[in-house]
Scaffold this motif. Sequence first.
Motif, mmCIF file in Angstrom:
data_model
loop_
_atom_site.group_PDB
_atom_site.id
_atom_site.type_symbol
_atom_site.label_atom_id
_atom_site.label_comp_id
_atom_site.label_asym_id
_atom_site.label_seq_id
_atom_site.Cartn_x
_atom_site.Cartn_y
_atom_site.Cartn_z
ATOM 1 N N ALA A 1 0.824 -1.210 0.000
ATOM 2 C CA ALA A 1 0.000 0.000 0.000
ATOM 3 C C ALA A 1 0.861 1.265 0.000
ATOM 4 C CB ALA A 1 -0.956 -0.007 1.194
ATOM 5 N N GLY A 2 1.960 1.226 -0.755
ATOM 6 C CA GLY A 2 2.800 2.408 -0.903
ATOM 7 C C GLY A 2 3.779 2.669 0.231
ATOM 8 N N ARG A 3 3.802 1.799 1.235
ATOM 9 C CA ARG A 3 4.719 1.998 2.374
ATOM 10 C C ARG A 3 5.590 0.766 2.560
ATOM 11 N NH1 ARG A 3 0.597 3.805 6.898
ATOM 12 N NH2 ARG A 3 1.643 2.054 7.826
ATOM 13 N N THR A 4 6.804 0.989 3.027
ATOM 14 C CA THR A 4 7.710 -0.124 3.280
ATOM 15 C C THR A 4 7.197 -0.921 4.478
ATOM 16 O OG1 THR A 4 9.596 1.060 2.363
ATOM 17 C CG2 THR A 4 10.082 -0.788 3.831
ATOM 18 N N LYS A 5 6.904 -2.185 4.229
ATOM 19 C CA LYS A 5 6.410 -3.093 5.273
ATOM 20 C C LYS A 5 7.587 -3.672 6.056
ATOM 21 C CE LYS A 5 3.680 -7.328 5.628
ATOM 22 N NZ LYS A 5 2.932 -8.328 4.857
ATOM 23 N N ILE A 6 8.625 -4.089 5.327
ATOM 24 C CA ILE A 6 9.823 -4.646 5.960
ATOM 25 C C ILE A 6 10.963 -4.571 4.960
ATOM 26 C CG2 ILE A 6 9.352 -7.033 5.248
ATOM 27 C CD1 ILE A 6 10.472 -7.924 8.009
ATOM 28 N N ARG A 7 12.164 -4.442 5.491
ATOM 29 C CA ARG A 7 13.368 -4.530 4.668
ATOM 30 C C ARG A 7 14.382 -5.348 5.449
ATOM 31 N NH1 ARG A 7 16.385 -0.386 2.219
ATOM 32 N NH2 ARG A 7 14.476 0.602 1.588
ATOM 33 N N TYR A 8 15.109 -6.196 4.727
ATOM 34 C CA TYR A 8 16.061 -7.068 5.402
ATOM 35 C C TYR A 8 17.137 -7.508 4.418
ATOM 36 C CZ TYR A 8 12.996 -10.543 3.211
ATOM 37 O OH TYR A 8 12.241 -11.255 2.311
ATOM 38 N N PRO A 9 18.325 -7.812 4.947
ATOM 39 C CA PRO A 9 19.410 -8.301 4.085
ATOM 40 C C PRO A 9 19.222 -9.786 3.788
ATOM 41 C CG PRO A 9 20.172 -8.164 6.343
ATOM 42 C CD PRO A 9 18.761 -7.632 6.325
ATOM 43 N N ALA A 10 19.648 -10.175 2.583
ATOM 44 C CA ALA A 10 19.563 -11.581 2.176
ATOM 45 C C ALA A 10 20.787 -11.917 1.342
ATOM 46 C CB ALA A 10 18.294 -11.829 1.369
ATOM 47 N N ALA A 11 21.259 -13.127 1.470
ATOM 48 C CA ALA A 11 22.391 -13.590 0.666
ATOM 49 C C ALA A 11 21.891 -13.873 -0.748
ATOM 50 C CB ALA A 11 22.990 -14.850 1.277
#
Length: 165
Positions: free
Chosen positions: A19-29
């Motif tokens: 909905a236009g907003r960052t829900k989650i951000r995380y690092p991934a290999a």
Amino acid sequence: MPANSTDGLRELEIVLVKAGRTKIRYPAALLTDDGTRVSVRAPWAGEGVRDFGFVRFEPGDVFTEHYWRDRWYAVKEVRAQDGVLKGWYCDITRPAVRSGAELLVEDLDLDLWVSGDGKTVLRLDEDEFAASGLTERDPGAAAAARSALDDLEALARADGLTALL
């Protein structure tokens, strides 16, 4: 992009927008990027335990995630810390967009759960999708999302999701 290219990068930042907003951000290999599909591996990025009733995501779980630039979904294989397969959590999304070390994924509310033994296939969050207003705002995207959910469910019930991976 050449097959299995990683552009020298070993890590991507996954950015899940809703909905236009960052829900989650995380690092991934970063495992692979063949120009169409991007595959990464990451530990459970949520806080604490999330109990859905049919599965629990908890610290130590490992997600091997597959995102496509030409498909309206992402498939996430979920394994417990000891390696036991819990199942596959599938997000219905717009096609993923990679920009350098960031992978942007727009969540469209619909989800599918397939248990590790393949015997349980659950459509999730159809009420959230209906309430999101996507059908009115972007009928084409809404139709693509519903079609992607139907296609994933049919594949899960017929051949299993490993055919995609």
